[in-house]
Design a protein around this motif. Structure first.
Motif, PDB file in Angstrom:
ATOM      1  N   PHE A   1       0.885  -1.169   0.000  1.00  0.00           N
ATOM      2  CA  PHE A   1       0.000   0.000   0.000  1.00  0.00           C
ATOM      3  C   PHE A   1       0.919   1.213   0.000  1.00  0.00           C
ATOM      4  CE2 PHE A   1      -3.119  -3.122   0.801  1.00  0.00           C
ATOM      5  CZ  PHE A   1      -4.325  -2.567   0.392  1.00  0.00           C
ATOM      6  N   PHE A   2       0.908   1.927  -1.095  1.00  0.00           N
ATOM      7  CA  PHE A   2       1.992   2.882  -1.364  1.00  0.00           C
ATOM      8  C   PHE A   2       1.510   4.312  -1.590  1.00  0.00           C
ATOM      9  CE2 PHE A   2       1.586   3.684  -5.997  1.00  0.00           C
ATOM     10  CZ  PHE A   2       0.532   2.836  -6.257  1.00  0.00           C
ATOM     11  N   ALA A   3       0.222   4.481  -1.799  1.00  0.00           N
ATOM     12  CA  ALA A   3      -0.268   5.819  -2.140  1.00  0.00           C
ATOM     13  C   ALA A   3      -1.569   6.081  -1.391  1.00  0.00           C
ATOM     14  CB  ALA A   3      -0.498   5.931  -3.638  1.00  0.00           C
ATOM     15  N   HIS A   4      -1.982   7.322  -1.353  1.00  0.00           N
ATOM     16  CA  HIS A   4      -3.177   7.671  -0.573  1.00  0.00           C
ATOM     17  C   HIS A   4      -3.720   9.031  -0.993  1.00  0.00           C
ATOM     18  CE1 HIS A   4      -1.754  10.997   2.123  1.00  0.00           C
ATOM     19  NE2 HIS A   4      -0.604  10.586   1.641  1.00  0.00           N
ATOM     20  N   ARG A   5      -4.908   9.301  -0.489  1.00  0.00           N
ATOM     21  CA  ARG A   5      -5.458  10.661  -0.492  1.00  0.00           C
ATOM     22  C   ARG A   5      -5.981  10.930   0.918  1.00  0.00           C
ATOM     23  NH1 ARG A   5      -6.675  11.655  -6.101  1.00  0.00           N
ATOM     24  NH2 ARG A   5      -7.107   9.703  -7.175  1.00  0.00           N
ATOM     25  N   ASP A   6      -5.590  12.040   1.477  1.00  0.00           N
ATOM     26  CA  ASP A   6      -6.153  12.517   2.753  1.00  0.00           C
ATOM     27  C   ASP A   6      -6.052  11.520   3.896  1.00  0.00           C
ATOM     28  OD1 ASP A   6      -6.796  14.971   1.769  1.00  0.00           O
ATOM     29  OD2 ASP A   6      -8.893  14.489   1.318  1.00  0.00           O
ATOM     30  N   LEU A   7      -5.013  10.707   3.891  1.00  0.00           N
ATOM     31  CA  LEU A   7      -4.867   9.722   4.964  1.00  0.00           C
ATOM     32  C   LEU A   7      -4.607  10.402   6.311  1.00  0.00           C
ATOM     33  CD1 LEU A   7      -4.858   6.709   5.532  1.00  0.00           C
ATOM     34  CD2 LEU A   7      -2.486   6.597   4.770  1.00  0.00           C
ATOM     35  N   GLU A   8      -3.870  11.514   6.288  1.00  0.00           N
ATOM     36  CA  GLU A   8      -3.631  12.257   7.543  1.00  0.00           C
ATOM     37  C   GLU A   8      -4.969  12.700   8.144  1.00  0.00           C
ATOM     38  OE1 GLU A   8      -2.429  13.219   4.583  1.00  0.00           O
ATOM     39  OE2 GLU A   8      -0.237  13.493   4.658  1.00  0.00           O
ATOM     40  N   LYS A   9      -5.820  13.195   7.266  1.00  0.00           N
ATOM     41  CA  LYS A   9      -7.128  13.662   7.734  1.00  0.00           C
ATOM     42  C   LYS A   9      -7.927  12.498   8.331  1.00  0.00           C
ATOM     43  CE  LYS A   9     -10.896  16.654   6.511  1.00  0.00           C
ATOM     44  NZ  LYS A   9     -11.867  17.065   5.496  1.00  0.00           N
ATOM     45  N   ALA A  10      -7.832  11.334   7.693  1.00  0.00           N
ATOM     46  CA  ALA A  10      -8.550  10.155   8.193  1.00  0.00           C
ATOM     47  C   ALA A  10      -8.090   9.826   9.611  1.00  0.00           C
ATOM     48  CB  ALA A  10      -8.328   8.970   7.262  1.00  0.00           C
ATOM     49  N   LEU A  11      -6.779   9.927   9.848  1.00  0.00           N
ATOM     50  CA  LEU A  11      -6.263   9.627  11.190  1.00  0.00           C
ATOM     51  C   LEU A  11      -6.800  10.621  12.216  1.00  0.00           C
ATOM     52  CD1 LEU A  11      -2.564   8.701  10.286  1.00  0.00           C
ATOM     53  CD2 LEU A  11      -4.393   7.136  10.990  1.00  0.00           C
ATOM     54  N   LYS A  12      -6.896  11.873  11.802  1.00  0.00           N
ATOM     55  CA  LYS A  12      -7.460  12.885  12.713  1.00  0.00           C
ATOM     56  C   LYS A  12      -8.933  12.595  13.013  1.00  0.00           C
ATOM     57  CE  LYS A  12      -4.510  16.900  12.215  1.00  0.00           C
ATOM     58  NZ  LYS A  12      -3.942  16.792  10.828  1.00  0.00           N
ATOM     59  N   GLU A  13      -9.685  12.243  11.965  1.00  0.00           N
ATOM     60  CA  GLU A  13     -11.106  11.942  12.165  1.00  0.00           C
ATOM     61  C   GLU A  13     -11.272  10.715  13.067  1.00  0.00           C
ATOM     62  OE1 GLU A  13     -13.873  13.572  11.231  1.00  0.00           O
ATOM     63  OE2 GLU A  13     -12.728  15.189  10.278  1.00  0.00           O
ATOM     64  N   HIS A  14     -10.321   9.799  12.951  1.00  0.00           N
ATOM     65  CA  HIS A  14     -10.379   8.611  13.795  1.00  0.00           C
ATOM     66  C   HIS A  14     -10.294   8.981  15.263  1.00  0.00           C
ATOM     67  CE1 HIS A  14      -8.525   4.946  15.728  1.00  0.00           C
ATOM     68  NE2 HIS A  14      -9.713   4.543  15.344  1.00  0.00           N
ATOM     69  N   GLU A  15      -9.497   9.994  15.562  1.00  0.00           N
ATOM     70  CA  GLU A  15      -9.395  10.450  16.966  1.00  0.00           C
ATOM     71  C   GLU A  15     -10.739  10.969  17.461  1.00  0.00           C
ATOM     72  OE1 GLU A  15      -6.094  13.178  17.043  1.00  0.00           O
ATOM     73  OE2 GLU A  15      -4.709  11.570  16.418  1.00  0.00           O
ATOM     74  N   LYS A  16     -11.541  11.505  16.529  1.00  0.00           N
ATOM     75  CA  LYS A  16     -12.878  11.992  16.906  1.00  0.00           C
ATOM     76  C   LYS A  16     -13.929  10.871  16.816  1.00  0.00           C
ATOM     77  CE  LYS A  16     -12.106  15.797  14.066  1.00  0.00           C
ATOM     78  NZ  LYS A  16     -12.758  16.683  13.099  1.00  0.00           N
ATOM     79  N   GLU A  17     -13.439   9.638  16.550  1.00  0.00           N
ATOM     80  CA  GLU A  17     -14.329   8.468  16.455  1.00  0.00           C
ATOM     81  C   GLU A  17     -15.379   8.579  15.358  1.00  0.00           C
ATOM     82  OE1 GLU A  17     -15.723   7.207  20.291  1.00  0.00           O
ATOM     83  OE2 GLU A  17     -13.680   6.793  20.959  1.00  0.00           O
ATOM     84  N   ASN A  18     -15.001   9.264  14.279  1.00  0.00           N
ATOM     85  CA  ASN A  18     -15.918   9.404  13.145  1.00  0.00           C
ATOM     86  C   ASN A  18     -15.556   8.510  11.967  1.00  0.00           C
ATOM     87  OD1 ASN A  18     -17.483  11.402  14.249  1.00  0.00           O
ATOM     88  ND2 ASN A  18     -16.094  13.024  13.570  1.00  0.00           N
ATOM     89  N   LEU A  19     -14.456   7.773  12.108  1.00  0.00           N
ATOM     90  CA  LEU A  19     -13.924   7.089  10.928  1.00  0.00           C
ATOM     91  C   LEU A  19     -14.574   5.732  10.700  1.00  0.00           C
ATOM     92  CD1 LEU A  19     -11.625   7.514   8.764  1.00  0.00           C
ATOM     93  CD2 LEU A  19     -10.273   5.933  10.152  1.00  0.00           C
ATOM     94  N   PHE A  20     -14.840   5.426   9.425  1.00  0.00           N
ATOM     95  CA  PHE A  20     -15.194   4.055   9.059  1.00  0.00           C
ATOM     96  C   PHE A  20     -14.427   3.679   7.796  1.00  0.00           C
ATOM     97  CE2 PHE A  20     -17.941   4.569   5.310  1.00  0.00           C
ATOM     98  CZ  PHE A  20     -18.281   5.910   5.377  1.00  0.00           C
ATOM     99  N   LEU A  21     -14.295   2.368   7.580  1.00  0.00           N
ATOM    100  CA  LEU A  21     -13.639   1.852   6.389  1.00  0.00           C
ATOM    101  C   LEU A  21     -14.682   1.401   5.382  1.00  0.00           C
ATOM    102  CD1 LEU A  21     -10.932  -0.386   8.123  1.00  0.00           C
ATOM    103  CD2 LEU A  21     -10.532   1.818   7.000  1.00  0.00           C
TER     104      LEU A  21
END
Lengths: 366, 366
Positions: free
Chosen positions: B50-70
């Motif tokens: 897994f080598f590329a992404h979009r907005d992965l940093e943002k996803a990690l931040k949202e995860h801290e707010k417990e808003n993230l889903f896969l």
């Protein structure tokens, strides 16, 4: 195509040409006789308001085998006007005479995809329009409402079977769609095809479909006829109506449109109906009373008279009005008042039934 | 783009160029460090599978707010091969580490519309594929299967909101669709966009979506990112994998395809796996044992070795294999046997779990 019987709906539309262009069959005297002997008399047929068809003879045969159902629909994006109601009045007559199921589609997805309205607005109109349809008196035991978004669980799996047989080229040709149309619009006709065979899916036996509809919907059902035999179903039969002319007269498209703002809605009160007819209904009368008395009016271009062709079932009455208007005995305002009374008589009762319909939604929604 | 670390997946695909062309971001050292410190270590990340992404940093931040889903998915048109499984193994790892919901879409409509298979065949594969997905060990409490046809009642009403914002020109460009594509294919990407915001609809609060997927699915999600902000949702983040090479070697498209007939399926028995690897896996070894001992093999083009990059998590072991193969100490057949053992060890357990999965379907299907 000019005809001069009072019951001929006039307009700039060349309906004979439409029959040719669309590949329809005219309901000729022989078929009209057969229909009348089997179903009884209807002014919608005898006045050629429903004037064309596909495979109607076959539908009658299938009805003898108790395989026939009716399918028609409503695009919910505003209030129901008399032009819509007219098609459904005939549909109700057909249902009563055939004593068969009617599958009534509310194409809320179509209206959302084609109109500049929000999803919630379309849902509101779906609710409102269902009340009007119920109030028209369809048999609650044999009428099933399909709402495209609500019944997508049932319909989308069938729609993709249609869609797989339908290229962009096909719909481009049929509907004049292009690169700037949204992908939902491009897909949509597949959803409109589904009710033509859904009862066969649900009842797990081959049912035969007859679609009463205003002629502008024909391109959808031409495609439906091309495709559903490939899925193992019979081509649906259909019966097409002319348009109720708009109040402003016979516009270039001849169709009464709610967007002109001059339609009569099923929810209009008596005062509003009177005001609209008096103000907007294009008159075939003369400019002054004197002139009118002397020269007479022209019922063939008079919208109030044309509407009576659709809504005054009594031929004798209609002929009398025609003769009196033509001779100048009946003034334009008097003719309009006859229409106002006719409409309000219907609408007052309709609106009472519409109130009752609010408790009947669950019975109608499949 | 040539790199010479053993864990670099080789092929004719220029992944750096894909990053540029698709407008992706590379997972650089800084982000890799952040991921590792937050989620722990994964060979899928450290080997740039897994080598590329979009907005992965943002996803990690949202995860801290417990808003993230896969959100990820499966196109059910045949048996699951190791290339599919690889993406989902990483997805499972992510779910475990993030302890969040996973919405898993089975795009049975897509496969029906794009493949020359019947509706029933696709339904059969949907069932079979679900068993494999369950057997991979996703959290039954937090994993929801969406089957496009089965959940159309929920999804189609949302899909038309996407579709309204998406013209034929848009999808033409993104997927190379044309006039001869069927109207379902043209509509389909709207359905694939839905799971990226459906949890926000269901839970009536703004959720943030992270999509692990093989890079070929990126065009769908580029469109999704363009459109769903117009519906009031956040652009989904995504993380992209390289392709597991096909057994025959690094084909022009680099992707392992089940249609070549040389894929390893999750339902293959141990004997079949051995036979396929021994017979088909492209070897970087020399023609004779003597030559091989003398000159050594080339692990960079050897499919058995490349597969171990994906499935042998232990860096030390992998380096040893690499060195021994390169030096000629390890023969091609021996290298293949290492892979066979590794795969069969996994598959035997997987197939046991797959049997148990048959009783768990109801728990997973939303």
């Amino acid at each position: 195509m000019a005809t001069i019987t009072p019951w001929e709906v006039k307009g700039n539309i060349d309906y004979d040409r439409l029959i040719k262009d669309f590949g329809l069959s005219k309901i000729d005297n022989k078929l009209l006789k057969e229909l009348t002997s089997k179903l009884g008399d209807s002014h919608f047929l005898r006045r050629e308001i429903f004037f064309a068809h596909r495979d109607l003879e076959k539908a009658l045969k299938e009805h003898e085998k108790e395989n026939l159902f009716l399918y028609t629909g409503c695009g919910p994006s505003g209030p129901i006007h008399m032009g819509h109601a007219m098609v459904w009045m005939f549909t109700k007559w057909l249902q009563d005479k055939l004593d068969c199921e009617l599958w009534f589609q509310f194409t809320d997805d179509e209206k959302f995809l084609f109109k500049d309205k929000t999803y919630d607005e379309i849902q509101k109109w779906t609710h409102e329009n269902m009340l009007d349809v119920i109030a028209l008196g369809f048999n609650p035991e044999k009428t099933h409402f399909l709402i495209d978004t609500k019944h997508a669980g049932l319909m989308y799996p069938e729609a993709i079977k249609v869609a797989k047989k339908l290229t962009f080229s096909n719909v481009k040709g049929a509907f004049g769609l292009g690169n700037n149309n949204n992908v939902g619009q491009i897909f949509y006709t597949a959803m409109q095809a589904v009710p033509a065979f859904l009862p066969s899916v649900i009842y797990k036996k081959k049912m035969f479909c007859l679609i009463p509809h205003a002629i502008d919907q024909d391109p959808h059902f031409r495609l439906t006829r091309d495709i559903i035999p490939k899925l193992g179903y019979d081509k649906p039969a259909s019966i097409q109506s002319r348009f109720l002319p708009g109040l402003a007269g016979m516009q270039s498209d001849g169709k009464m449109s709610s967007s002109t703002g001059q339609a009569i809605y099923l929810t209009d009160d008596a005062k509003t109906v009177r005001k609209k007819i008096m103000k907007y209904a294009f008159s075939g009368g003369k400019d002054t009373v004197e002139e009118h008395r002397k020269l007479g009016g022209n019922p063939d271009i008079d919208v109030a008279f044309q509407w009576l062709v659709f809504f005054e079932e009594d031929d004798k009455k209609l002929q009398e009005i025609y003769d009196n208007y033509k001779s100048g005995k009946l003034l334009s305002g008097e003719l309009k008042q006859i229409l106002v009374d006719k409409l309000n008589e219907f609408l007052v009762e309709h609106q009472k039934r519409r109130e009752k319909a609010k408790t009947m939604l669950d019975k109608f929604i499949y």
